[in-house]
Design a protein around this motif. Structure first.
Motif, PDB file in Angstrom:
ATOM      1  N   HIS A  50       0.849  -1.191   0.000  1.00 43.78           N
ATOM      2  CA  HIS A  50       0.000   0.000   0.000  1.00 43.78           C
ATOM      3  C   HIS A  50       0.888   1.246   0.000  1.00 43.78           C
ATOM      4  CE1 HIS A  50      -4.120  -1.225   0.208  1.00 43.78           C
ATOM      5  NE2 HIS A  50      -3.942  -1.980   1.288  1.00 43.78           N
ATOM      6  N   GLU A  51       0.337   2.327  -0.458  1.00 50.80           N
ATOM      7  CA  GLU A  51       0.999   3.644  -0.409  1.00 50.80           C
ATOM      8  C   GLU A  51       1.463   3.909   1.025  1.00 50.80           C
ATOM      9  OE1 GLU A  51       1.743   7.624  -2.092  1.00 50.80           O
ATOM     10  OE2 GLU A  51       0.699   6.004  -3.127  1.00 50.80           O
ATOM     11  N   GLY A  52       2.699   4.374   1.165  1.00 52.36           N
ATOM     12  CA  GLY A  52       3.240   4.707   2.475  1.00 52.36           C
ATOM     13  C   GLY A  52       3.813   3.522   3.245  1.00 52.36           C
ATOM     14  N   ALA A  53       3.905   2.355   2.619  1.00 49.68           N
ATOM     15  CA  ALA A  53       4.425   1.164   3.303  1.00 49.68           C
ATOM     16  C   ALA A  53       5.903   1.331   3.631  1.00 49.68           C
ATOM     17  CB  ALA A  53       4.215  -0.069   2.432  1.00 49.68           C
ATOM     18  N   TYR A  54       6.351   0.589   4.633  1.00 49.60           N
ATOM     19  CA  TYR A  54       7.725   0.631   5.130  1.00 49.60           C
ATOM     20  C   TYR A  54       8.324  -0.768   5.071  1.00 49.60           C
ATOM     21  CZ  TYR A  54      11.556   0.924   8.507  1.00 49.60           C
ATOM     22  OH  TYR A  54      12.778   0.855   9.122  1.00 49.60           O
ATOM     23  N   VAL A  55       9.602  -0.862   4.652  1.00 46.65           N
ATOM     24  CA  VAL A  55      10.306  -2.150   4.577  1.00 46.65           C
ATOM     25  C   VAL A  55      11.686  -1.993   5.192  1.00 46.65           C
ATOM     26  CG1 VAL A  55      11.181  -3.952   3.046  1.00 46.65           C
ATOM     27  CG2 VAL A  55       9.115  -2.697   2.409  1.00 46.65           C
ATOM     28  N   ASP A  56      12.070  -2.985   6.005  1.00 45.88           N
ATOM     29  CA  ASP A  56      13.428  -3.068   6.546  1.00 45.88           C
ATOM     30  C   ASP A  56      13.931  -4.473   6.263  1.00 45.88           C
ATOM     31  OD1 ASP A  56      15.772  -3.300   8.011  1.00 45.88           O
ATOM     32  OD2 ASP A  56      14.978  -2.270   9.773  1.00 45.88           O
ATOM     33  N   CYS A  57      14.869  -4.587   5.310  1.00 49.81           N
ATOM     34  CA  CYS A  57      15.413  -5.904   4.962  1.00 49.81           C
ATOM     35  C   CYS A  57      16.822  -6.086   5.516  1.00 49.81           C
ATOM     36  CB  CYS A  57      15.409  -6.100   3.442  1.00 49.81           C
ATOM     37  SG  CYS A  57      16.583  -5.069   2.554  1.00 49.81           S
ATOM     38  N   GLY A  58      17.266  -5.173   6.354  1.00 50.47           N
ATOM     39  CA  GLY A  58      18.604  -5.270   6.922  1.00 50.47           C
ATOM     40  C   GLY A  58      19.643  -4.561   6.083  1.00 50.47           C
ATOM     41  N   LEU A  59      19.582  -4.726   4.772  1.00 52.80           N
ATOM     42  CA  LEU A  59      20.518  -4.029   3.883  1.00 52.80           C
ATOM     43  C   LEU A  59      20.066  -2.607   3.603  1.00 52.80           C
ATOM     44  CD1 LEU A  59      21.173  -6.914   1.322  1.00 52.80           C
ATOM     45  CD2 LEU A  59      22.597  -6.232   3.263  1.00 52.80           C
ATOM     46  N   MET A  60      18.784  -2.344   3.792  1.00 51.26           N
ATOM     47  CA  MET A  60      18.224  -1.005   3.672  1.00 51.26           C
ATOM     48  C   MET A  60      16.896  -0.957   4.404  1.00 51.26           C
ATOM     49  SD  MET A  60      15.264  -0.646   1.639  1.00 51.26           S
ATOM     50  CE  MET A  60      15.392   1.073   1.311  1.00 51.26           C
TER      51      MET A  60
END
Length: 174
Positions: A42-52
């Protein structure tokens, strides 16, 4: 306690739609299709994969660039533990990812196993990821061993990326 068929159907439909968003995420990554990849969020979603860590837009750009430097990748989703709470949900999804890395004349298989810890929302009837945190449980990096198979079986179709894969083209030989 009475059985609520409508609530059960809503729950099952939510799980189906969340799983479909997660499948778009994986297919978008592996086939290098940024639009499909982006459609999982969805619009405004957040992701943290460790590399970024950042917005879904930033993540898709990062992942598409990172994965395009590889010869191939394949992500397999495992068990999904999803809890639905109205128009919000949370989940933990196991994954196994194989990446073919080419370093000069050498090929390596980078194997990563881990979990996605997610939050989802249903907006206007559309379930998608709003937060994703990637946890890595283990990693292996082994020399590739399929060169003999490829040489002995030249007619076997291997996966392609960037819209060139048979699953995208559906260019049947007959």
């Amino acid at each position: 306690m009475a059985f609520d068929l409508e609530a059960e159907v809503r729950d099952l439909a939510a799980r189906r739609d969340i799983a479909a968003a997660c499948m778009r995420y994986i297919r978008g990554q592996d086939r290098l299709d940024p639009d499909l990849h982006r459609s999982a969020f969805h619009e405004g979603a957040y992701v943290d994969c460790g590399l970024m860590a950042g917005s879904a837009e930033e993540f898709v750009a990062f992942a598409q660039g990172f994965l395009s430097d590889l010869e191939s990748s394949q992500h397999i989703l495992g068990q999904m533990d999803i809890s639905i709470h109205g128009d919000r949900a949370e989940g933990e999804i196991y994954f196994f990812a194989q990446h073919r890395v080419i370093d000069g004349d050498n090929a390596f298989d980078l194997l990563v196993s881990g979990r996605y810890v997610d939050e989802y929302e249903c907006r206007a009837g559309d379930w998608r990821i709003v937060k994703r945190y990637e946890i890595v449980d283990w990693v292996r990096n082994d020399p590739a061993t399929d060169q003999d198979f490829r040489e002995q079986n030249p007619r076997v179709p291997f996966g392609q990326r960037g819209g060139r894969d048979f699953s995208s083209l559906r260019n049947w030989p007959v």
